[in-house]
Enzyme design. Structure first.
Site, PDB file in Angstrom:
ATOM      1  CB  ILE A  31      -0.998  -0.025   1.182  1.00  0.00           C
ATOM      2  CG1 ILE A  31      -2.190   0.890   0.891  1.00  0.00           C
ATOM      3  CG2 ILE A  31      -0.310   0.325   2.482  1.00  0.00           C
ATOM      4  CD1 ILE A  31      -3.355   0.677   1.833  1.00  0.00           C
ATOM      5  CB  VAL A  74      -0.295  -2.029   6.931  1.00  0.00           C
ATOM      6  CG1 VAL A  74      -1.383  -1.653   7.893  1.00  0.00           C
ATOM      7  CG2 VAL A  74      -0.362  -1.199   5.669  1.00  0.00           C
ATOM      8  CG  ASP A  75       0.939   1.908  12.447  1.00  0.00           C
ATOM      9  OD1 ASP A  75       1.135   2.980  11.858  1.00  0.00           O
ATOM     10  OD2 ASP A  75       0.675   1.826  13.660  1.00  0.00           O
ATOM     11  N   GLY A 107      -4.567  -8.520  10.725  1.00  0.00           N
ATOM     12  CA  GLY A 107      -3.193  -8.951  10.982  1.00  0.00           C
ATOM     13  C   GLY A 107      -2.988  -9.140  12.471  1.00  0.00           C
TER      14      GLY A 107
END
Ligand code: AR6
Length: 170
Positions: free
Chosen positions: A12, A34-35, A120
């Protein structure tokens, strides 16, 4: 409407959209998954802006600039931790997606890329999360003609398959 909703396998942090959505924690302090990827790619200015925002309750979202990301903004959405399904997890997850679309409307944003929020580290079963995510996206697209494109960016081929099956389910 369906042609404005797309599912893609990828990272992303590479998407040049008006906003990428981050699966954040309530402290908005950065983290793993993803953070972590978004904070690494955006650079240290992102955590500095997040520090000015305070905490973000579960089910809500906050917007920042995208800094070194190709995306103009990051919308930090805090998904629920999965506790078995009896603690309002479904409603809190839906609320995350709705909060993102509300911020997009307020800021006049037209393109967005979402990860699979909560599936997740927060352990929300993806087979249950995907239909909730897709329902909220379809509702927003139906209500808001100004939304140009909603992209779900799935990290693995397996996750992509789950979303594809949910999208084609009757
Ligand atoms: N692009 C797209 N998707 C990704 C990427 C990426 N670069 N990296 C991971 N994913 P998670 P959560 C997928 O754990 O469950 C953090 O520490 C990943 O495969 O990132 O909402 C926060 O600080 C999974 O399908 O988010 C919070 O503490 C999906 O993104 C906590 O984790 C979400 O997984 C949030 O947990």
């Amino acid at each position: 409407m369906t042609e404005r909703l797309e599912l893609i396998q990828g990272d992303i942090t590479r998407f040049a959209v008006d906003a990428v959505v981050n699966a954040a924690n309530s402290a908005l302090s950065g983290g793993g998954g993803v953070d972590g990827a978004i904070h690494r790619a955006a650079g240290p200015e992102l955590v500095a802006e997040c520090r000015t925002l305070g905490r973000c309750p579960t089910g809500e979202a906050r917007i920042t600039k995208g800094y070194r990301l190709p995306a103009a903004h990051v919308i930090h959405a805090v998904g629920p931790v999965w506790w078995g399904g009896d603690r309002g997890e479904d409603a809190l997850l839906a609320s995350c997606y709705r909060s993102v679309f509300a911020l997009m409307e307020q800021h006049g944003l037209r393109t967005v890329a979402f990860p699979s929020i909560s599936t997740g580290s927060y352990s929300f079963p993806i087979e249950r999360a995907a239909p909730i995510a897709l329902r909220e996206m379809r509702e927003a697209l139906a209500r808001r003609p100004e939304l140009e494109r909603v992209t779900v960016v799935l990290f693995s081929a397996r996750d992509l398959k789950v979303y594809q099956e949910a999208l084609s389910a009757p």
